[in-house]
Design a protein around this motif. Sequence first.
Motif, mmCIF file in Angstrom:
data_model
loop_
_atom_site.group_PDB
_atom_site.id
_atom_site.type_symbol
_atom_site.label_atom_id
_atom_site.label_comp_id
_atom_site.label_asym_id
_atom_site.label_seq_id
_atom_site.Cartn_x
_atom_site.Cartn_y
_atom_site.Cartn_z
ATOM 1 N N UNK A 1 0.399 -0.974 0.107
ATOM 2 C CA UNK A 1 -0.223 -0.310 0.080
ATOM 3 C C UNK A 1 0.819 1.699 -0.098
ATOM 4 N N UNK A 2 0.312 2.727 -0.234
ATOM 5 C CA UNK A 2 0.981 4.030 0.019
ATOM 6 C C UNK A 2 0.119 4.717 -0.055
ATOM 7 N N UNK A 3 0.649 5.557 1.247
ATOM 8 C CA UNK A 3 0.249 6.678 1.893
ATOM 9 C C UNK A 3 1.016 8.130 1.939
ATOM 10 N N UNK A 4 0.623 8.398 1.294
ATOM 11 C CA UNK A 4 1.299 9.820 0.952
ATOM 12 C C UNK A 4 1.152 10.912 2.500
ATOM 13 N N UNK A 5 2.450 11.402 2.666
ATOM 14 C CA UNK A 5 2.539 12.629 3.264
ATOM 15 C C UNK A 5 2.911 13.176 3.466
ATOM 16 N N UNK A 59 -4.641 17.506 5.804
ATOM 17 C CA UNK A 59 -3.555 16.923 6.564
ATOM 18 C C UNK A 59 -3.581 16.043 5.976
ATOM 19 N N UNK A 60 -4.888 15.445 5.126
ATOM 20 C CA UNK A 60 -5.350 14.470 4.915
ATOM 21 C C UNK A 60 -4.979 13.410 5.497
ATOM 22 N N UNK A 61 -6.416 13.501 6.758
ATOM 23 C CA UNK A 61 -5.959 12.264 7.897
ATOM 24 C C UNK A 61 -6.735 11.477 7.346
ATOM 25 N N UNK A 102 -8.393 22.111 11.322
ATOM 26 C CA UNK A 102 -7.047 22.848 10.379
ATOM 27 C C UNK A 102 -7.547 23.783 9.961
ATOM 28 N N UNK A 103 -9.305 23.900 10.172
ATOM 29 C CA UNK A 103 -9.488 25.850 9.270
ATOM 30 C C UNK A 103 -8.809 25.861 7.944
ATOM 31 N N UNK A 104 -8.798 24.149 7.056
ATOM 32 C CA UNK A 104 -8.466 23.757 5.905
ATOM 33 C C UNK A 104 -9.077 24.736 4.981
ATOM 34 N N UNK A 105 -10.097 24.257 4.843
ATOM 35 C CA UNK A 105 -11.242 24.750 3.863
ATOM 36 C C UNK A 105 -11.599 25.627 3.592
ATOM 37 N N UNK A 106 -11.604 25.973 2.104
ATOM 38 C CA UNK A 106 -12.342 27.344 1.692
ATOM 39 C C UNK A 106 -13.707 27.471 1.060
ATOM 40 N N UNK A 107 -14.019 28.069 1.324
ATOM 41 C CA UNK A 107 -15.629 28.557 0.217
ATOM 42 C C UNK A 107 -15.699 29.484 -0.680
ATOM 43 N N UNK A 206 -5.665 11.558 13.954
ATOM 44 C CA UNK A 206 -4.176 11.211 12.386
ATOM 45 C C UNK A 206 -3.989 12.195 11.393
ATOM 46 N N UNK A 207 -3.795 12.928 11.381
ATOM 47 C CA UNK A 207 -3.433 14.213 10.714
ATOM 48 C C UNK A 207 -1.518 13.815 10.118
ATOM 49 N N UNK A 208 -1.747 13.905 8.035
ATOM 50 C CA UNK A 208 -0.365 13.087 8.121
ATOM 51 C C UNK A 208 0.600 14.621 7.691
ATOM 52 N N UNK A 209 0.438 15.472 8.279
ATOM 53 C CA UNK A 209 1.508 17.116 8.118
ATOM 54 C C UNK A 209 2.690 16.128 9.639
#
Lengths: 217, 297
Positions: A1-5, A59-61, A102-107, A206-209
């Motif tokens: 498997x691959x898990x990008x971080x 963070x692609x949790x 993480x306040x990561x989203x925008x509209x 489980x954040x990935x940064x």
Amino acid sequence: MTKWAMVADLRRCVGCQTCTAACKHANATAPGVQWRRVLDMEIGQFPDVRRVFVPVGCMHCDDPPCVSVCPSTATRKREDGIVTIDYDICIGCAYCFQACPYQARYKVSKPTFAYGDDNATENERVRFKAEMMNVAQKCTFCVERIDEGTAKGLTPGVDPEATPACVNSCIAGALHFGDLDDPNSNVSRLLEENESFRMHEELGTGPNIHYLWDKRS
Amino acid sequence: MSGVTQFEGVPPWLQRNWDIRAAGNFVGGGTGTGFLLVASLAGFKLGLVWPLALIGLAFVGAGLLCVWLEIGRPWRALNVFFHPQTSWMTREAMVSMPLFAIGLAAAWFNSPSLLLAAAVVGLGFLYCQGRILKASRGIPAWREETIVPLIMATGIAEGAGLFLALASLMPGALPAWAMPLFILVLAARFLLWRTYVARLARGGAPKKASAALRKAHPLIFWGGHVVPTVLLALALALPPAVAPGLAVVAGLMGLAGGWYMKIVIILRAAFNQGFAVSFAPTRGAGTPAGGAAPGWD
């Protein structure tokens, strides 16, 4: 498997915001929207004050709260860990905004351009995406670059063509990208050799940064 | 107002993605389902079911209309049904279907039994609303454990208040249990509110969120609980001629107290998580240092 971080070395980041600019260039985000942002934090009290630059974004949790709350299934998590948004399904309810710690989203609710809403440059006109109006948007880890790169046999995090724009642009070598499931990847080795933490880990997302802060003794 | 979501820095800031329209959904949904519940208990005695059912459904419908007006792509609203596996928003939308079907059937057939069934489904709708907030892991004041019972208790209290006010206006329509029941649900709501505020004050929320709740507390305490309770106690003790007037005021105050509480929770205490670092890196001074959570420390 691959898990990008992603790994951000806080010892190296100088807060130059080149990653932010590179992200905006790569993804043509509207003014005010910064999928990759660098926080400028002051920590401590005089005379022991530190200044820390902290790159943040989606963070692609591992357990992304945005995915579970999304009523439309527009937000999904791929098998390689990347959290994506289907702009054609999203209803723009902003529930994912409330779920993301993480306040990561925008509209963006109306076409917005650098020199005024009625004054788009030629480049802005060409790159404007109507499907992104009034829906959620966020960092994608430059998923198109990863997919196109891996299709060509390239390695994300190693080959620039397959690597997120922010990582490519980092002048200090603070940002790294790679496969956490590969023990020999750059990010796995960095985490092996250094002390690290993840933001708001106590929330169980489980954040990935991963943030490096010291050499492992 | 800018057409772009605003990013406001490092410490937690007040969410602005859900405004008064979203709060309206929680207000309408809570009051409507709470009203259906209390009205269903009275429905068997009153025999007049259809206005009760329609009033309750009107509140729920108004709340859903509010949230429909808020979403970015309203003509895709049916996509809200796509994710019942995990999304409480989908579940809320799904539960609203039988709620309206059974509620309208109760009105059509003037059936107390169907009204009771609608009230039970309404409780499910109310529970979904509580879970919608609890699943919002980015907003500390919403993800707190006690938010679900609090939302349910205030919904029932609001419905009971509305029922009390309306029934008091109609001679002979107010059941004997209505006033004691209202006092009971007000007491339950207040206890839950206190627990909720106390838990957040113990580090469960950013400082500004707790401050917003503290600021709202006196009005919620006195206006939403103490005064209505005193008025009802007087209504029970004084001659029957003055009781309806006192009950109307008490019911409306309890109702308004619940609405204000929800507006405070949704709009004023809804600070996001902000950003934090666990450690300051080895740089500058040459040694690492402890981290920081601005707005929380």
